[in-house]
Design a protein around this motif. Structure first.
Motif, PDB file in Angstrom:
ATOM      1  N   ASN A 108       0.857  -1.187   0.000  1.00  0.00           N
ATOM      2  CA  ASN A 108       0.000   0.000   0.000  1.00  0.00           C
ATOM      3  C   ASN A 108       0.896   1.240   0.000  1.00  0.00           C
ATOM      4  O   ASN A 108       1.556   1.544   0.997  1.00  0.00           O
ATOM      5  CB  ASN A 108      -0.918  -0.008   1.229  1.00  0.00           C
ATOM      6  CG  ASN A 108      -1.896   1.153   1.223  1.00  0.00           C
ATOM      7  OD1 ASN A 108      -1.847   2.032   0.356  1.00  0.00           O
ATOM      8  ND2 ASN A 108      -2.799   1.163   2.193  1.00  0.00           N
ATOM      9  N   PHE A 109       0.933   1.970  -1.126  1.00  0.00           N
ATOM     10  CA  PHE A 109       1.802   3.139  -1.230  1.00  0.00           C
ATOM     11  C   PHE A 109       1.344   4.289  -0.340  1.00  0.00           C
ATOM     12  O   PHE A 109       2.111   5.211  -0.076  1.00  0.00           O
ATOM     13  CB  PHE A 109       1.877   3.616  -2.680  1.00  0.00           C
ATOM     14  CG  PHE A 109       2.660   2.694  -3.580  1.00  0.00           C
ATOM     15  CD1 PHE A 109       3.798   2.056  -3.119  1.00  0.00           C
ATOM     16  CD2 PHE A 109       2.255   2.467  -4.879  1.00  0.00           C
ATOM     17  CE1 PHE A 109       4.524   1.208  -3.939  1.00  0.00           C
ATOM     18  CE2 PHE A 109       2.972   1.622  -5.713  1.00  0.00           C
ATOM     19  CZ  PHE A 109       4.105   0.990  -5.241  1.00  0.00           C
ATOM     20  N   ASN A 110       0.093   4.255   0.082  1.00  0.00           N
ATOM     21  CA  ASN A 110      -0.413   5.338   0.925  1.00  0.00           C
ATOM     22  C   ASN A 110      -0.129   5.107   2.404  1.00  0.00           C
ATOM     23  O   ASN A 110      -0.286   6.007   3.216  1.00  0.00           O
ATOM     24  CB  ASN A 110      -1.925   5.502   0.725  1.00  0.00           C
ATOM     25  CG  ASN A 110      -2.262   5.960  -0.680  1.00  0.00           C
ATOM     26  OD1 ASN A 110      -1.564   6.795  -1.242  1.00  0.00           O
ATOM     27  ND2 ASN A 110      -3.323   5.397  -1.249  1.00  0.00           N
ATOM     28  N   GLU A 111       0.287   3.901   2.755  1.00  0.00           N
ATOM     29  CA  GLU A 111       0.525   3.598   4.171  1.00  0.00           C
ATOM     30  C   GLU A 111       1.561   2.483   4.282  1.00  0.00           C
ATOM     31  O   GLU A 111       1.252   1.309   4.088  1.00  0.00           O
ATOM     32  CB  GLU A 111      -0.781   3.185   4.861  1.00  0.00           C
ATOM     33  CG  GLU A 111      -0.634   2.961   6.366  1.00  0.00           C
ATOM     34  CD  GLU A 111      -1.954   2.605   7.023  1.00  0.00           C
ATOM     35  OE1 GLU A 111      -1.932   2.250   8.218  1.00  0.00           O
ATOM     36  OE2 GLU A 111      -2.988   2.663   6.345  1.00  0.00           O
ATOM     37  N   TYR A 112       2.802   2.866   4.553  1.00  0.00           N
ATOM     38  CA  TYR A 112       3.855   1.878   4.763  1.00  0.00           C
ATOM     39  C   TYR A 112       4.872   2.468   5.744  1.00  0.00           C
ATOM     40  O   TYR A 112       4.970   3.683   5.903  1.00  0.00           O
ATOM     41  CB  TYR A 112       4.529   1.474   3.447  1.00  0.00           C
ATOM     42  CG  TYR A 112       5.192   2.609   2.705  1.00  0.00           C
ATOM     43  CD1 TYR A 112       6.522   2.950   2.954  1.00  0.00           C
ATOM     44  CD2 TYR A 112       4.498   3.344   1.743  1.00  0.00           C
ATOM     45  CE1 TYR A 112       7.137   3.989   2.273  1.00  0.00           C
ATOM     46  CE2 TYR A 112       5.103   4.378   1.059  1.00  0.00           C
ATOM     47  CZ  TYR A 112       6.422   4.697   1.325  1.00  0.00           C
ATOM     48  OH  TYR A 112       7.021   5.728   0.649  1.00  0.00           O
ATOM     49  N   THR A 144       8.882   7.759  -6.000  1.00  0.00           N
ATOM     50  CA  THR A 144       7.990   8.416  -6.954  1.00  0.00           C
ATOM     51  C   THR A 144       8.827   8.811  -8.166  1.00  0.00           C
ATOM     52  O   THR A 144      10.055   8.960  -8.066  1.00  0.00           O
ATOM     53  CB  THR A 144       7.322   9.662  -6.339  1.00  0.00           C
ATOM     54  OG1 THR A 144       8.336  10.578  -5.910  1.00  0.00           O
ATOM     55  CG2 THR A 144       6.456   9.281  -5.148  1.00  0.00           C
ATOM     56  N   PHE A 204       3.867   6.405  -8.395  1.00  0.00           N
ATOM     57  CA  PHE A 204       4.643   5.617  -7.452  1.00  0.00           C
ATOM     58  C   PHE A 204       5.224   4.400  -8.154  1.00  0.00           C
ATOM     59  O   PHE A 204       4.594   3.821  -9.059  1.00  0.00           O
ATOM     60  CB  PHE A 204       3.766   5.144  -6.286  1.00  0.00           C
ATOM     61  CG  PHE A 204       3.547   6.172  -5.226  1.00  0.00           C
ATOM     62  CD1 PHE A 204       4.455   6.312  -4.177  1.00  0.00           C
ATOM     63  CD2 PHE A 204       2.445   7.009  -5.270  1.00  0.00           C
ATOM     64  CE1 PHE A 204       4.257   7.273  -3.194  1.00  0.00           C
ATOM     65  CE2 PHE A 204       2.232   7.963  -4.293  1.00  0.00           C
ATOM     66  CZ  PHE A 204       3.139   8.102  -3.248  1.00  0.00           C
TER      67      PHE A 204
END
Length: 219
Positions: free
Chosen positions: A105-109, A127, A162
């Motif tokens: 998950n690129f929004n939460e790591y 990115t 991303f």
């Protein structure tokens, strides 16, 4: 005329003898003689003190020259694997790499630069912008300067967004050390990142070699 002569004679007598006779009856007051003022003697001018000769500054015998950091490059053996003929966009850019054990998950790591063994997977997230479809891109993974993993394929992503490069291997292959990941587009180096793996990797379990059994012929 006679009176004039008499007056002239009296005047002459007064001029010659009048002042001494008058001083006998009216003695003059003594006049004050001014004493000369004191003349100051010039003060002694101090001679300058001895000027110390500056000490010799030690010149270092050896000047440390900073070591040259080599520019990352694609090894010829990996360049030979290129299949894309798309010309790389020289304006393509990549952000600094962020390392994580899970990049699903690129929004939460959770990113870090120091990890503890044992691990089986590592992901470098970034990115990017200005990428061309099907251009050759490569990711080289080094441990303490030794190439341990790589991938080189035509780019199948978007022009911007991303991206990531990953390496999954048995835990015993993740030895402690300093890992470095280098990203290239074509032969152009774009970004490099490092992380540290601490702790001991698991000891590989030896595989059993089967012992051949002797088969007796039927009697």
């Amino acid at each position: 005329m006679l009176g004039a002569l008499v007056l002239f004679g009296l005047a002459y007598l007064l001029y010659q003898f009048g002042e001494p006779v008058a001083y006998q009856y009216f003695p003059p007051s003594p006049t004050i003689t001014l004493s000369p003022t004191i003349t100051l003697s010039p003060t002694i001018t101090l001679s300058p003190t001895i000027t110390l000769t500056p000490t010799i500054t030690d010149t270092p015998s050896t000047t440390d020259t900073p070591t040259v950091t080599p520019t990352p490059f694609i090894p010829p053996a990996i360049e030979a694997l290129f299949v894309s003929e798309v010309t790389p966009n020289p304006n393509a850019v990549f952000s600094p790499l962020q390392f994580t054990l899970d990049c699903s998950n690129f929004n939460e790591y959770t990113e870090a630069t120091v990890f503890q063994a044992p691990i089986r997977y590592m992901c470098a997230v970034f990115t990017y912008d200005g990428m061309s479809v099907n251009v050759q891109w490569s990711a080289l993974w080094f441990r303490d300067g030794e190439l341990v993993h790589f991938e080189t394929i035509p780019w199948d992503g978007e022009t911007g967004g991303f991206g990531f490069t990953e390496w999954e291997a048995p835990a015993e292959e993740w030895l402690p050390g300093t890992y470095e990941v280098q990203i290239f587009v074509g032969l152009d180096w774009k970004v490099v990142g490092q992380f540290i793996l601490q702790g001991d990797a698991p000891t590989p379990v030896p595989t059993e070699t089967p012992t051949p059994t002797e088969t007796l012929p039927p009697g």
